[in-house]
Design an enzyme around this catalytic site. Sequence first.
Site, PDB file in Angstrom:
ATOM      1  N   HIS A   1       0.241   5.062   7.024  1.00 17.13           N
ATOM      2  CA  HIS A   1       0.485   5.512   5.661  1.00 17.13           C
ATOM      3  C   HIS A   1       0.781   7.009   5.618  1.00 17.13           C
ATOM      4  O   HIS A   1       0.080   7.787   6.279  1.00 17.13           O
ATOM      5  CB  HIS A   1      -0.732   5.197   4.767  1.00 17.13           C
ATOM      6  CG  HIS A   1      -1.048   3.739   4.698  1.00 17.13           C
ATOM      7  ND1 HIS A   1      -1.951   3.145   5.554  1.00 17.13           N
ATOM      8  CD2 HIS A   1      -0.566   2.762   3.898  1.00 17.13           C
ATOM      9  CE1 HIS A   1      -2.028   1.854   5.266  1.00 17.13           C
ATOM     10  NE2 HIS A   1      -1.194   1.597   4.270  1.00 17.13           N
TER      11      HIS A   1
ATOM     12  N   ASP B   1      -4.409   6.936  10.174  1.00 16.41           N
ATOM     13  CA  ASP B   1      -4.152   5.564  10.625  1.00 16.41           C
ATOM     14  C   ASP B   1      -2.754   5.406  11.223  1.00 16.41           C
ATOM     15  O   ASP B   1      -2.440   4.380  11.830  1.00 16.41           O
ATOM     16  CB  ASP B   1      -4.365   4.558   9.491  1.00 16.41           C
ATOM     17  CG  ASP B   1      -3.412   4.755   8.309  1.00 16.41           C
ATOM     18  OD1 ASP B   1      -2.461   5.549   8.408  1.00 16.41           O
ATOM     19  OD2 ASP B   1      -3.637   4.102   7.269  1.00 16.41           O
TER      20      ASP B   1
ATOM     21  N   SER C   1       0.815  -1.218   0.000  1.00 18.65           N
ATOM     22  CA  SER C   1       0.000   0.000   0.000  1.00 18.65           C
ATOM     23  C   SER C   1       0.849   1.269   0.000  1.00 18.65           C
ATOM     24  O   SER C   1       0.398   2.317  -0.474  1.00 18.65           O
ATOM     25  CB  SER C   1      -0.936   0.002   1.213  1.00 18.65           C
ATOM     26  OG  SER C   1      -0.205  -0.135   2.422  1.00 18.65           O
TER      27      SER C   1
END
Length: 230
Positions: free
Chosen positions: A197, A194, A41
């Site tokens: 990221h 979060d 990701s």
Amino acid sequence: MTGLVTYGLRAFGLKAALVLAGLASAPAQAQQTDILALGDSLTQGYGLIEQEGFVPQLREWLAERGHDVRVVNAGVSGDTTAGGLSRVEWSLTPEIDAMIVALGGNDLLRGIAPEVARANLDGILQVAAERDLAVLLIGLTAPGNYGAAYKRDFDAMYPELAEEYDAVYLDDFFAGLRGPDGGMPDAARFMQPDGIHPDATGVARIVETVGPKVEELIERADTQAGSDGG
């Protein structure tokens, strides 16, 4: 009239010859370098609009410095080193000249044993070696919550594999978020809610650190292509 026509044809022929001679003596245009960015990701650009992600920002950074580069986004959110190994063969299409490998974050999140992650990365690098592709291996630093032995083995696998396969190496994907002392006291300012990221600004800082390593990768890819062609 006949004399004028003859003169005109001769003049045209001379101009054409000069044009052809100029083309022959002009330096060859550098060919585009195609790079596969194999990752998770962090590579894919999770939580960001497309142009803010790692690959688009890296493309722009390289273009601003005069590089004719195509970076293929092969980041898959949630992917582990095992996932990268399972798809590296078909991801490396014939036009690819080099590869960025940025995997291991999800192995950390899942507590996957370092020796398993290492074997998977080794398999990915073997595929690249078999195809004579230049590689940039980007590592990660394990937290201490899995114990000292886990951290030692996880952190060590990246530089050891980079040395074994003669890969271009960056020790930490998040190196651009670290302070002068190597700590990350302000990293939260560059992260999404979060805490995992990076946001667009964080990605820009990461690219500033990764970019020079990619330039080294491009140079190595060009050198290998020249050796193969010669």
